[in-house]
Write a protein that holds these residues in place. Structure first.
Motif, PDB file in Angstrom:
ATOM      1  N   LEU A 153       3.407 -34.420 -11.090  1.00 14.36           N
ATOM      2  CA  LEU A 153       2.320 -35.385 -10.919  1.00 14.36           C
ATOM      3  C   LEU A 153       0.948 -34.704 -10.837  1.00 14.36           C
ATOM      4  O   LEU A 153      -0.064 -35.268 -11.247  1.00 14.36           O
ATOM      5  CB  LEU A 153       2.560 -36.224  -9.666  1.00 14.36           C
ATOM      6  CG  LEU A 153       3.731 -37.217  -9.750  1.00 14.36           C
ATOM      7  CD1 LEU A 153       3.970 -37.863  -8.392  1.00 14.36           C
ATOM      8  CD2 LEU A 153       3.461 -38.281 -10.810  1.00 14.36           C
ATOM      9  N   ALA A 154       0.923 -33.501 -10.326  1.00 17.35           N
ATOM     10  CA  ALA A 154      -0.352 -32.792 -10.201  1.00 17.35           C
ATOM     11  C   ALA A 154      -0.810 -32.172 -11.515  1.00 17.35           C
ATOM     12  O   ALA A 154      -2.017 -32.053 -11.747  1.00 17.35           O
ATOM     13  CB  ALA A 154      -0.239 -31.704  -9.142  1.00 17.35           C
ATOM     14  N   LEU A 155       0.137 -31.815 -12.385  1.00 17.40           N
ATOM     15  CA  LEU A 155      -0.219 -30.970 -13.522  1.00 17.40           C
ATOM     16  C   LEU A 155       0.004 -31.580 -14.898  1.00 17.40           C
ATOM     17  O   LEU A 155      -0.489 -31.047 -15.893  1.00 17.40           O
ATOM     18  CB  LEU A 155       0.539 -29.646 -13.434  1.00 17.40           C
ATOM     19  CG  LEU A 155       0.205 -28.791 -12.213  1.00 17.40           C
ATOM     20  CD1 LEU A 155       1.111 -27.568 -12.144  1.00 17.40           C
ATOM     21  CD2 LEU A 155      -1.254 -28.370 -12.237  1.00 17.40           C
ATOM     22  N   ALA A 156       0.738 -32.691 -15.000  1.00 17.70           N
ATOM     23  CA  ALA A 156       0.997 -33.284 -16.313  1.00 17.70           C
ATOM     24  C   ALA A 156      -0.269 -33.895 -16.901  1.00 17.70           C
ATOM     25  O   ALA A 156      -1.132 -34.405 -16.177  1.00 17.70           O
ATOM     26  CB  ALA A 156       2.087 -34.342 -16.199  1.00 17.70           C
ATOM     27  N   GLN A 157      -0.380 -33.856 -18.201  1.00 16.26           N
ATOM     28  CA  GLN A 157      -1.534 -34.448 -18.887  1.00 16.26           C
ATOM     29  C   GLN A 157      -1.577 -35.967 -18.667  1.00 16.26           C
ATOM     30  O   GLN A 157      -2.618 -36.532 -18.346  1.00 16.26           O
ATOM     31  CB  GLN A 157      -1.447 -34.149 -20.388  1.00 16.26           C
ATOM     32  CG  GLN A 157      -2.517 -34.812 -21.247  1.00 16.26           C
ATOM     33  CD  GLN A 157      -3.901 -34.260 -20.994  1.00 16.26           C
ATOM     34  OE1 GLN A 157      -4.042 -33.099 -20.653  1.00 16.26           O
ATOM     35  NE2 GLN A 157      -4.924 -35.095 -21.165  1.00 16.26           N
ATOM     36  N   ASP A 158      -0.426 -36.617 -18.842  1.00 13.70           N
ATOM     37  CA  ASP A 158      -0.315 -38.064 -18.640  1.00 13.70           C
ATOM     38  C   ASP A 158       0.833 -38.350 -17.692  1.00 13.70           C
ATOM     39  O   ASP A 158       1.879 -37.677 -17.748  1.00 13.70           O
ATOM     40  CB  ASP A 158      -0.058 -38.782 -19.968  1.00 13.70           C
ATOM     41  CG  ASP A 158      -1.164 -38.542 -20.986  1.00 13.70           C
ATOM     42  OD1 ASP A 158      -2.334 -38.724 -20.620  1.00 13.70           O
ATOM     43  OD2 ASP A 158      -0.848 -38.156 -22.129  1.00 13.70           O
ATOM     44  N   ILE A 159       0.660 -39.349 -16.838  1.00 14.61           N
ATOM     45  CA  ILE A 159       1.700 -39.713 -15.874  1.00 14.61           C
ATOM     46  C   ILE A 159       1.929 -41.221 -15.904  1.00 14.61           C
ATOM     47  O   ILE A 159       1.055 -41.984 -16.352  1.00 14.61           O
ATOM     48  CB  ILE A 159       1.321 -39.261 -14.442  1.00 14.61           C
ATOM     49  CG1 ILE A 159       0.027 -39.946 -13.980  1.00 14.61           C
ATOM     50  CG2 ILE A 159       1.188 -37.740 -14.373  1.00 14.61           C
ATOM     51  CD1 ILE A 159      -0.318 -39.663 -12.529  1.00 14.61           C
ATOM     52  N   PRO A 160       3.097 -41.697 -15.454  1.00 16.79           N
ATOM     53  CA  PRO A 160       3.365 -43.140 -15.434  1.00 16.79           C
ATOM     54  C   PRO A 160       2.360 -43.879 -14.537  1.00 16.79           C
ATOM     55  O   PRO A 160       1.947 -43.361 -13.494  1.00 16.79           O
ATOM     56  CB  PRO A 160       4.780 -43.224 -14.862  1.00 16.79           C
ATOM     57  CG  PRO A 160       5.386 -41.884 -15.116  1.00 16.79           C
ATOM     58  CD  PRO A 160       4.257 -40.914 -14.996  1.00 16.79           C
ATOM     59  N   ASP A 161       1.985 -45.082 -14.976  1.00 19.05           N
ATOM     60  CA  ASP A 161       1.028 -45.852 -14.175  1.00 19.05           C
ATOM     61  C   ASP A 161       1.705 -46.865 -13.260  1.00 19.05           C
ATOM     62  O   ASP A 161       1.031 -47.623 -12.557  1.00 19.05           O
ATOM     63  CB  ASP A 161       0.021 -46.570 -15.079  1.00 19.05           C
ATOM     64  CG  ASP A 161       0.662 -47.674 -15.927  1.00 19.05           C
ATOM     65  OD1 ASP A 161       1.904 -47.834 -15.888  1.00 19.05           O
ATOM     66  OD2 ASP A 161      -0.089 -48.366 -16.638  1.00 19.05           O
ATOM     67  N   GLY A 162       3.038 -46.887 -13.251  1.00 24.02           N
ATOM     68  CA  GLY A 162       3.765 -47.798 -12.380  1.00 24.02           C
ATOM     69  C   GLY A 162       4.065 -49.139 -13.003  1.00 24.02           C
ATOM     70  O   GLY A 162       4.779 -49.960 -12.414  1.00 24.02           O
TER      71      GLY A 162
END
Length: 365
Positions: A153-162
């Protein structure tokens, strides 16, 4: 004439033994020495080693001791990163080409294909030990206890928005990722894309962390390629700062920036424990024993890849590989343990020595 050569070699060995201290070549006991043999034509040809910055300190230590005890020139060790090492290793066969490639991950299929296209078709992978990938920071900085999910979560370019979609990573500080993390800007000094340490970190750390999120688990089940891209792509907004193939430079920058963290091999933490400290991973400290037992979740095998076609072309190549796989080097009481090497099991070390022994018949004499 022959006796004069042997006397000269013996005197050189005595000078090497008496002149080196524990900080470099240590005490070279008789058991460490390669059996002495008369010089041959071509003995000035140096063994060339390329590859991983993590494995390089171990190979350099072995090379220095080998050069001091064998009568052969000290092998040349060049730090190029695992990917860069394989690229150079695969360019061709011959004494002017690298004979060995240090690697902190296995060779990829594309690299095997590159080797084959250049006639490098007879390759052996020798396991030399384990290493852990650690999240480290300055001794003056905050203590970290981080999980793989938090790393993703800290380092990924894109993360899920829920809600089933992805957003560009919005997190700027650790406590935004998780309230239990320090309220400091996310600043990570890490290895570049050519590094095996980076490859292993995104696979063992970020990918495993991504799998814990329902959206990412669903994506993996439906489209594994898309999942891997999402899990492995590191953000490019300045939170992650690529360093060259030099973990020592990461250590130096961590000392200067106490709020930053770095991604590096355990051996560099071991060698710089007076200046930096390792984070716990899900409550498990980054220690020799925890990596050796498998409790620490970011550990990987280190290799030296051998171009077997160079064995009859480069004098001393077999002797060097044999020297590297000796118990006095990579065993539980070997001198590489002082450098941070985590030893293989007894059975695995025996298997590596058996693999090395099978190369002797093709070696230059």
């Amino acid at each position: 004439m022959k006796s004069g050569v042997l006397i000269g070699a013996t005197l050189a060995l005595m000078l090497a033994i008496t002149g080196c201290g524990k900080s470099d070549l240590s005490t070279l006991e008789a058991a460490d020495a390669v059996p002495e043999r008369p010089p041959m034509a071509g003995d000035t040809q140096k063994i060339k080693i390329v590859g991983s910055s993590t494995v390089a300190p171990f190979s350099t230590t072995v090379a220095e001791r080998f050069g001091a005890t064998s009568g052969y020139p000290t092998p040349i060790v060049e730090t190029t990163g695992t990917g860069g090492g394989f690229k150079a290793f695969c360019q061709g066969v011959g004494p002017d080409e690298p004979s060995l490639s240090n690697a902190s991950r296995p060779m990829k299929a594309s690299e095997t294909t590159l080797c084959a296209s250049n006639g490098v078709t007879d390759i052996a992978a020798i396991e030399v030990g384990f290493d852990g990938i650690v999240v480290a920071n300055s001794k003056l900085g905050p203590d970290f206890n981080i999980t793989k999910t938090q790393l993703y979560l800290a380092l990924a370019q894109d993360i899920p928005d829920g809600s089933g979609a992805f957003i560009t990573n919005p997190y700027k500080s650790g406590n935004e990722v998780d309230p239990g993390l320090p309220a400091e800007p996310i600043t990570v000094f890490g290895p570049p894309p050519t590094s095996g340490t980076r490859d292993a970190f995104v696979e063992l750390g970020m990918e495993h962390g991504a799998e814990t999120l329902p959206e990412m688990a669903a994506l993996k089940a439906s489209d594994s390629d898309a999942f891997k891209i999402r899990a492995h792509t590191i953000r490019t907004d300045g939170a992650w700062i690529d360093f060259g193939e030099n973990d020592t430079a990461i250590v130096q920058s961590l000392v200067k920036t106490p709020t930053a963290i770095g991604i590096l091999g355990y051996s560099f933490l071991e060698q710089n424990g007076d200046r930096i400290k390792g984070a716990a991973l899900a409550g498990v400290p980054a220690t020799f024993d925890n990596i050796n037992s498998g409790q620490y979740g970011l550990s990987r095998v280190m290799f030296i890849y051998v171009k077997k076609q160079n064995l009859p072309l480069v004098p001393g190549l077999f002797d060097f590989i044999d020297y590297y796989s000796d118990e006095n080097a990579f065993g539980p009481e070997g001198y590489l343990i002082e450098k941070g090497l985590i030893p293989l099991s007894d059975a695995d070390r025996d298997a590596q020595r058996e693999l090395v022994a099978g190369m002797e018949n093709g070696a230059a004499r």
